[in-house]
Design a protein around this motif. Structure first.
Motif, PDB file in Angstrom:
ATOM      1  N   LEU A 292       0.856  -1.304   0.073  1.00 15.92           N
ATOM      2  CA  LEU A 292      -0.204  -0.145   0.058  1.00 15.92           C
ATOM      3  C   LEU A 292       0.743   1.360   0.180  1.00 15.92           C
ATOM      4  CD1 LEU A 292      -2.715  -1.206   2.434  1.00 15.92           C
ATOM      5  CD2 LEU A 292      -3.213  -0.604   0.181  1.00 15.92           C
ATOM      6  N   ALA A 293       1.756   1.176   0.737  1.00 18.28           N
ATOM      7  CA  ALA A 293       2.664   2.653   1.007  1.00 18.28           C
ATOM      8  C   ALA A 293       3.822   2.440  -0.943  1.00 18.28           C
ATOM      9  CB  ALA A 293       3.682   2.385   1.464  1.00 18.28           C
ATOM     10  N   ALA A 294       4.527   1.430  -1.571  1.00 12.28           N
ATOM     11  CA  ALA A 294       5.103   1.463  -2.640  1.00 12.28           C
ATOM     12  C   ALA A 294       4.783   0.424  -4.108  1.00 12.28           C
ATOM     13  CB  ALA A 294       6.486   1.196  -1.966  1.00 12.28           C
ATOM     14  N   GLY A 295       4.171  -0.421  -3.449  1.00  7.90           N
ATOM     15  CA  GLY A 295       4.075  -1.308  -4.786  1.00  7.90           C
ATOM     16  C   GLY A 295       2.831  -0.207  -5.671  1.00  7.90           C
ATOM     17  N   LEU A 326      -4.640  -2.087   7.546  1.00  5.79           N
ATOM     18  CA  LEU A 326      -4.829  -1.549   6.361  1.00  5.79           C
ATOM     19  C   LEU A 326      -6.038  -0.963   5.550  1.00  5.79           C
ATOM     20  CD1 LEU A 326      -3.707  -5.236   6.023  1.00  5.79           C
ATOM     21  CD2 LEU A 326      -2.189  -3.749   6.398  1.00  5.79           C
ATOM     22  N   GLU A 327      -7.373  -0.868   5.739  1.00  9.84           N
ATOM     23  CA  GLU A 327      -8.337   0.110   5.389  1.00  9.84           C
ATOM     24  C   GLU A 327      -7.414   0.925   5.260  1.00  9.84           C
ATOM     25  OE1 GLU A 327     -10.044  -1.564   3.793  1.00  9.84           O
ATOM     26  OE2 GLU A 327     -11.186  -3.484   3.959  1.00  9.84           O
ATOM     27  N   THR A 328      -7.365   1.745   6.546  1.00  9.73           N
ATOM     28  CA  THR A 328      -7.227   2.759   6.524  1.00  9.73           C
ATOM     29  C   THR A 328      -6.472   3.196   5.466  1.00  9.73           C
ATOM     30  OG1 THR A 328      -8.056   2.816   8.880  1.00  9.73           O
ATOM     31  CG2 THR A 328      -6.464   4.684   7.881  1.00  9.73           C
ATOM     32  N   ALA A 329      -4.718   2.741   5.400  1.00 10.25           N
ATOM     33  CA  ALA A 329      -3.805   2.870   4.963  1.00 10.25           C
ATOM     34  C   ALA A 329      -4.045   3.280   3.288  1.00 10.25           C
ATOM     35  CB  ALA A 329      -2.987   1.891   4.828  1.00 10.25           C
ATOM     36  N   ALA A 331      -6.710   3.868   2.480  1.00  7.14           N
ATOM     37  CA  ALA A 331      -8.385   5.376   1.757  1.00  7.14           C
ATOM     38  C   ALA A 331      -7.109   6.726   1.934  1.00  7.14           C
ATOM     39  CB  ALA A 331      -9.319   5.125   3.492  1.00  7.14           C
ATOM     40  N   LEU A 332      -6.448   6.156   2.751  1.00  3.14           N
ATOM     41  CA  LEU A 332      -5.496   7.483   2.913  1.00  3.14           C
ATOM     42  C   LEU A 332      -4.782   7.452   1.183  1.00  3.14           C
ATOM     43  CD1 LEU A 332      -3.639   7.088   6.372  1.00  3.14           C
ATOM     44  CD2 LEU A 332      -4.800   8.944   5.442  1.00  3.14           C
ATOM     45  N   ARG A 333      -3.992   6.168   0.481  1.00  3.33           N
ATOM     46  CA  ARG A 333      -3.653   6.496  -0.525  1.00  3.33           C
ATOM     47  C   ARG A 333      -4.167   6.534  -1.620  1.00  3.33           C
ATOM     48  NH1 ARG A 333      -0.373   1.999  -3.259  1.00  3.33           N
ATOM     49  NH2 ARG A 333      -0.882   1.929  -5.635  1.00  3.33           N
ATOM     50  N   ALA A 372      -6.755  14.052   7.357  1.00  6.14           N
ATOM     51  CA  ALA A 372      -7.352  13.609   5.636  1.00  6.14           C
ATOM     52  C   ALA A 372      -8.790  14.031   5.928  1.00  6.14           C
ATOM     53  CB  ALA A 372      -6.699  11.963   5.000  1.00  6.14           C
ATOM     54  N   ASP A 373      -9.376  13.452   7.406  1.00  4.75           N
ATOM     55  CA  ASP A 373     -10.278  14.649   7.108  1.00  4.75           C
ATOM     56  C   ASP A 373     -11.065  16.092   7.515  1.00  4.75           C
ATOM     57  OD1 ASP A 373     -13.324  13.581   6.914  1.00  4.75           O
ATOM     58  OD2 ASP A 373     -13.295  12.760   9.184  1.00  4.75           O
TER      59      ASP A 373
END
Length: 424
Positions: A292-295, A326-329, A331-333, A372-373
């Motif tokens: 999620l961070a780099a792929g 993970l779902e938070t990450a 959504a941030l992406r 972000a919100d």
């Protein structure tokens, strides 16, 4: 003439029966460590010291020097081995309370030098059982006693096993400087072993993981190179998978995200056929978080879908908690602030299985979701709590990165995110 180990064994039996510690018996003219050596049959006291010990125990040197028949010693040893086997059966059955009770009895009864190996194995397994019973204080105390055991100090393999286990425990407890120190001790000890021994890879994996978590990232790259060489001859399995996983974390922080993701995929393939369910779940989280961070987006979506399936199958509070992260990450992406805040609200910061480091990581994601919100005040509070949590654990580099993110209104999406690295 003082006969050992009979004299030392009787001293230990009488001392324990009277509820005395080795320090109590030592008094002002002996050291507790000397008493320990006498009790283990490793020192023959002078006649004067023997009389002094006997007087403090309210008995005579002759009574303490009474020898046992060889057959009696063999019978006792076989009895201890039988108790050790019973304790192992309790562990296999998942009855950790019974296993603890049985192992404590073996440790208490094993006294002579001819029983050192049985006592050591019982003490080692007792430390493992205390870990499974979620008793970190007693777990640590048991490991520290083992580390001071004369048998441990004379056997590099045993010394390494204990130092590695102690490093991993302290890392989980959020005491990273101590974790690094014991991992370094394990690496030093295993340098005496021949190449290809699994303990060499285990020691370097413990040091690499603790170094990455504590923020020694320049050192981590070199350690990763060394660990990769140590892991190369190892057979496929949990140890080799864990080594590749640890190397992946170092590679990502060194600016090689593609290679890191390839290593994590290889590690996951190696674990697919093993029984290490807990290890597989954590590795899957590590791979998903880093993807999620780099792929690429399609791979990130695929990893997240797998995480959802695994959570539905496992259904534990821990699995649901990590899925929320993970779902938070994710959504941030996507730059979806409302969705990130909704998912972050499901993160349970009070969960018992969260290590101090993972709790700080959860707070970091919660802070990002608030920002972000559009809830900057809440974001600031959570960034500060995350930074303080990292600092308390000894992860000073992560704390610094958190303070920097707090004071910045933007964060480059292409930059390396050290909070996305989960080590084995």
């Amino acid at each position: 003439m003082i006969e050992q180990p009979a004299f030392g064994k009787r001293v230990r039996e009488v001392r324990r029966a009277q509820g005395l510690s080795q320090g109590d018996l030592a008094g002002d003219d002996l050291s507790p460590s000397y008493v320990s050596l006498v009790e283990n049959g490793r020192r023959i006291p002078s006649a004067k010291i023997a009389r002094s010990i006997a007087e403090r125990l309210g008995t005579t040197v002759e009574a303490l020097s009474a020898t046992e028949e060889p057959g009696a010693r063999l019978t006792q040893r076989l009895g201890l081995v039988g108790q050790l086997v019973a304790a192992r059966a309790s562990q296999l059955a998942g009855d950790w309370v019974a296993a603890r009770r049985q192992l404590e009895a073996v440790v208490e009864q094993a006294g002579g030098a001819d029983q050192d190996e049985v006592r050591w194995e019982a003490h080692w397994e007792l430390a493992t059982v205390l870990g499974r019973l979620d008793d970190p204080d007693r777990h640590e105390a048991a490991l520290r006693r083992l580390l001071d055991d004369p048998l441990t100090r004379t056997a590099p393999v045993l010394h390494a096993r204990v130092a590695i286990e102690l490093s991993q425990l302290l890392r989980t407890e959020g005491r990273l400087p101590d974790a690094v120190r014991f991992a370094e001790e394990a690496v030093r000890v295993t340098a005496e072993l021949e190449p290809g021994r699994p303990e060499r890879a285990q020691a370097r994996m413990a040091l690499l993981s603790a170094s990455v978590d504590s923020g020694e990232w320049n050192r981590a790259e070199q350690l990763g190179t060394e660990l990769r060489a140590e892991a190369a001859p190892l057979p496929a399995g949990e140890l080799r998978a864990g080594a590749l996983w640890a190397v992946a974390g170092a590679q990502y922080l060194a600016g090689h995200p593609d290679e890191a993701l390839e290593l994590l995929a290889e590690a996951e393939d190696l674990l697919a056929t093993t029984d290490g369910v807990r290890l597989r779940l954590r590795l899957a989280r590590a791979r998903t978080l880093l993807t999620l961070a780099a792929g690429p987006e399609d791979e990130a979506d695929a990893q997240l879908a797998r995480a959802r399936q695994a959570t539905a199958l496992v259904g534990t509070p821990s699995a649901r908690n990590w899925l929320a992260v993970l779902e938070t990450a994710a959504a941030l992406r996507r730059n979806d602030g409302p969705a990130a805040a909704e998912q972050a609200a499901r993160i349970d910061l009070t969960a018992r299985d969260l290590s101090p480091l993972d709790r700080a990581r959860c707070l970091l994601h919660l802070a990002r979701a608030h920002r972000a919100d559009g809830h900057e005040e809440a974001a600031e509070a959570d960034f500060k709590l995350a930074a303080e949590g990292y600092e308390q654990a000894g992860a000073f580099r992560l704390a610094l990165e958190t303070w920097r993110e707090l004071t910045s209104t933007t964060r480059r999406p292409e930059s390396t995110d050290p909070h996305a690295v989960l080590m084995p």
